[in-house]
Design an enzyme around this catalytic site. Structure first.
Site, short mmCIF file in Angstrom:
data_model
loop_
_atom_site.label_atom_id
_atom_site.label_comp_id
_atom_site.label_asym_id
_atom_site.label_seq_id
_atom_site.Cartn_x
_atom_site.Cartn_y
_atom_site.Cartn_z
N HIS A 1 0.62 -1.27 -0.16
CA HIS A 1 -0.08 -0.01 0.09
C HIS A 1 0.88 1.28 -0.17
O HIS A 1 0.78 2.08 -0.95
CB HIS A 1 -1.03 0.06 1.17
CG HIS A 1 -2.05 1.07 1.26
ND1 HIS A 1 -3.13 1.11 0.81
CD2 HIS A 1 -1.60 2.31 1.78
CE1 HIS A 1 -3.56 2.29 1.06
NE2 HIS A 1 -2.61 3.03 1.69
N GLU A 2 1.87 1.38 1.06
CA GLU A 2 2.77 2.67 1.01
C GLU A 2 3.55 2.50 -0.06
O GLU A 2 3.74 3.68 -0.54
CB GLU A 2 3.30 2.64 2.38
CG GLU A 2 2.45 2.35 3.67
CD GLU A 2 1.41 3.52 3.66
OE1 GLU A 2 1.72 4.38 3.12
OE2 GLU A 2 0.46 3.23 4.35
N HIS B 1 2.00 4.35 -2.86
CA HIS B 1 1.82 5.93 -2.73
C HIS B 1 3.39 6.20 -3.26
O HIS B 1 3.62 7.49 -3.77
CB HIS B 1 1.77 6.13 -1.02
CG HIS B 1 0.38 6.34 -0.67
ND1 HIS B 1 -0.59 7.01 -1.40
CD2 HIS B 1 -0.29 5.81 0.43
CE1 HIS B 1 -1.67 6.85 -0.66
NE2 HIS B 1 -1.26 6.02 0.21
N GLU C 1 -4.71 7.70 -3.25
CA GLU C 1 -5.30 6.35 -2.61
C GLU C 1 -5.57 5.40 -3.93
O GLU C 1 -5.42 4.18 -3.66
CB GLU C 1 -6.64 6.74 -2.15
CG GLU C 1 -7.09 5.55 -0.97
CD GLU C 1 -6.03 5.37 0.31
OE1 GLU C 1 -5.12 6.40 0.38
OE2 GLU C 1 -6.23 4.48 0.80
#
Lengths: 492, 492
Positions: free
Chosen positions: B256-257, B260, B286
């Site tokens: 997830h990170e 980003h 997101e």
């Protein structure tokens, strides 16, 4: 103070954590913060406010503390406003270039490559020194540079002190070198894995009560090639390095930087965010780092208490090494060519050589061309060393490439201050070594905090030294300490 | 940009490395930097320059890029100058208090403790929304808050989209929950030591080509309780956490990170230091994090390639678990009470609930007093959950205590954008899943960089979405993706 401490955190990040590709952005960040700091400290409003305060009828009735704050703000303001921005920027630019060329020239053992860049740096520092001499009202340009690191100290004050020290050191070295009792330094090459050295670092930090682990910790230990200390009051961090075949290197780095950290954290907390809330001078800082590194960390008493723990942490590596053999090994006295590898006795001779050369340089008695010759001659005369190439000679240190002339004397002054501080402590606490033998550093730390650290920058170095020791600066306590210690170790 | 990125580094340090005692100094540093950033962005000279540029006869002939820069500077300038400093300071102060009380009230399961502080926060945000409504020319105050995170999006635009999504999601959840094919999520509780999880993190970073190890690395991975991403272009860092009995948690946090981070690093480098050189919106950010976490990271194709490596790293822990059982376990669909623990399908329902409540709150249709009742009713209606206390209900998230109203919609919008982005990618690269199966993420990353990341903030979210997908915002691709995936996994 706040902005400088913020810049400090970012500087720490640059050297410890930053992903390599971040360097371009980082240089922009640091340049911008430096510009803000410069702008704030040279804001003309500060000048007006200073004048208002200084001319105010109640100024004389301000307490000592506030007058010192005003004095320090005035000092910074005058110095920063008098130096033309063009000169400051040009010096920073040239220092970056010279440092880069220095790295390459050192690797290539080619002084002629470095020479033109060094000459430009020196020329720029001479211009700055001429201006600062006026602001600081020193007698010589070199004194103006010394004053940056050691306020109010002068070359003419330092010269006789260093000469006296030199005579004593040469005698002590002679006795050590000629003693039949020589250590076995090779035992320090035994392998200790970095993970174990990390545990050793933590245990040393714990011993000197530099908190890096608790929920209220104010410090931390990270790894860098060159160890350093950075921070402000409640957040003071140190770094060390771990070489598998040189555990002593990280042990004494941690103690050395730990000494700096204790100083930074020991300043009276009420002085935080004020100009007086910082260390007194580079020399005083060095006195504290070398106190913990050498006077504590290389003492037989410290190792009496710590050696069992050290042995336990290092497994079998030192199980056959008796305490005295270990203590002798970490106190091996041997004249050498490289300052940062030198021992407690020879160290100051390296510094004295640099001081004499810097002084001659700023008096135009030595040219950049002649530097290697002068350097090599002094290393022969004072330390009996034959310098084979300039990389192990005049190009060994980074300081000059960065323009930090006037800094070196502080290293030796720190040792001298340390001797006087030690003598004062021994008077107050005759059993300090006995306590250390029992593993108790607490009362020593308390003494240093109460008698040295707490004052911050309330006094210039010599007045502070007098306050602590009741004496003018003098080399006797340091020399006596060395003689007492090394005559025992070397049985001379 | 530079100063903000410097503040980012210090913020990262606060959450990852800072010795605990440093927090007092740190808050001073951050406050000062924020004040500088605010002063710089509201400097009246910027206003004058903007006017000069906008009225300049050549303005129209400026390229798209430079006009966008001017537009973004104008936007920030207008918003920041119109908000009274008193309100900004008071909001920051109240948010700190409310966050502190929120932690305590949540621990004590006592909403009445939190309520008065939350009411004050809401009141302050309403004041800000009223002012921003004027500057941003939105129809409602709540729209002005949404616009902070999702420029030009409005509640009336979002409402039908979310309603449609809600209907579809409830159907999919129903099919999954009622399928006879249920996974064994307990196998994800098998113990994996943090040191192994660290190696997994590095291997995942390597897979998605987020460089945290090489000499040219632009990222790094550290540990924090709540994972986050921070940074700018060449220095973008992520964090994760390691729970011995929940390896999946760190696996999907890193992905997830990492999503980003890839976005941050994928913006066209020429845009660095310019206002356009940042992500398009919170929702777009997101979309990228959840694309890598879910569409890639929870796909059977990804695990086909990665599972052998994962098994090798975790020793015997998963040796008896077949690929499909593992993939099903990480795709377990189960309505629950806590947003951050929810799965890919139910997640958006949590968001929709929050959006509906925020909207009602800012329309004064719901009071702070009624919040728990409304919350609990919606959790019953949409997710079939019976909320037992407000700590697992209305007090579960930190956002409202900090005043971040208008943020939640972006999470669900990100998923919707993601569906459209995925469909566009599948059109350009029909074999994207096949490539992933072979362990190749490179072409997917390239596609995302070229088609999403590179644009930075050159467009608002909907125009960017159109540029990428050729379509207006619509939930179909996301719903189709979910149906295709979960009908296979759950065999419905």
């Amino acid at each position: 103070m706040i902005l400088q401490s913020a810049r400090g955190v970012i500087g720490w990040d640059t050297r410890t954590k930053m992903p390599p590709r971040g360097i371009g952005l980082r240089s922009q960040q640091l340049a911008l913060l430096s510009r803000f700091i410069h702008r704030m400290s040279t804001d003309s409003e500060i000048g007006m406010l200073l004048e208002k305060i200084e001319k105010h009828p109640d100024y004389a009735s301000l307490g000592e503390l506030q007058r010192r704050n005003v004095y320090l703000i005035r000092k910074t303001y005058d110095e920063e406003t008098k130096l033309p921005e063009k000169l400051v920027v040009e010096t920073a630019r040239q220092a970056t270039i010279a440092r880069d060329v220095w790295v390459k020239a050192k690797a290539a053992r080619n002084y002629s490559l470095f020479k033109p860049e060094l000459a430009k740096v020196i020329d720029l520092r001479k211009q700055a020194a001429d201006i600062l001499m006026d602001v600081k009202k020193t007698k010589t340009p070199y004194d103006a540079l010394i004053d940056i690191f050691e306020p109010k100290m002068t070359a003419s004050q330092i010269t006789p002190i260093f000469n006296e020290l030199k005579t004593h050191l040469i005698k002590i070295i002679d006795k050590c070198v000629n003693s039949p009792n020589q250590p076995n330094p090779s035992l320090l090459r035994r392998k200790v894995p970095p993970s174990v050295q990390q545990e050793i670092s933590k245990s040393l930090a714990k011993f000197i009560e530099y908190d890096v682990e608790s929920k209220n910790a104010g410090g931390r230990i990270d790894e860098t090639e060159h160890p350093f200390t950075i921070g402000y009051f409640d957040d003071v961090r140190i770094t060390t390095h771990y070489y598998e075949d040189n555990v002593a290197s990280s042990v004494f780095s941690v103690l050395h930087e730990g000494g700096h950290a204790l100083y930074g954290q020991g300043i009276n907390h009420d002085l935080m965010y004020q100009p007086v809330g910082q260390g007194c001078s580079s020399g005083f800082h060095e006195s504290q780092s070398r106190f913990v590194e050498n006077m504590v960390g290389r003492s037989r008493e410290f190792w009496t208490s710590y050696y069992p723990q050290f042995k336990a942490l290092t497994g079998n590596a030192f199980s056959d090494v008796p305490l005295d053999a270990f203590v002798h090994a970490v106190n091996y006295v041997q004249p050498s060519k490289i300052r940062i590898e030198s021992d407690e006795v020879t160290y100051c001779l390296h510094i004295i050589i640099r001081f004499e050369i810097e002084q001659a340089l700023f008096q135009d008695k030595v040219t950049v061309e002649e530097l290697p010759t002068v350097w090599n001659q002094k290393y022969k005369d004072y330390l009996g060393q034959k310098i084979e190439n300039d990389s192990e000679g005049v190009m060994q240190d980074t300081h000059w490439s960065g323009g930090a002339f006037g800094y070196f004397p502080s290293y030796a002054l720190g040792n001298i201050y340390g001797g006087q501080i030690l003598a004062a402590m021994a008077k107050d606490m005759p059993n300090w070594a006995g306590q250390m033998e029992k593993g108790d550093f607490h009362s020593i730390k308390q003494w240093l905090t109460t008698n040295v650290h707490t004052y911050g920058n309330l006094y210039d170095p010599i007045p502070l030294l007098k306050k602590i020791s009741g004496q003018e600066i003098n080399v006797k306590p340091f020399v006596d300490y060395l003689n007492a210690k090394f005559s025992k170790i070397y049985q001379y």
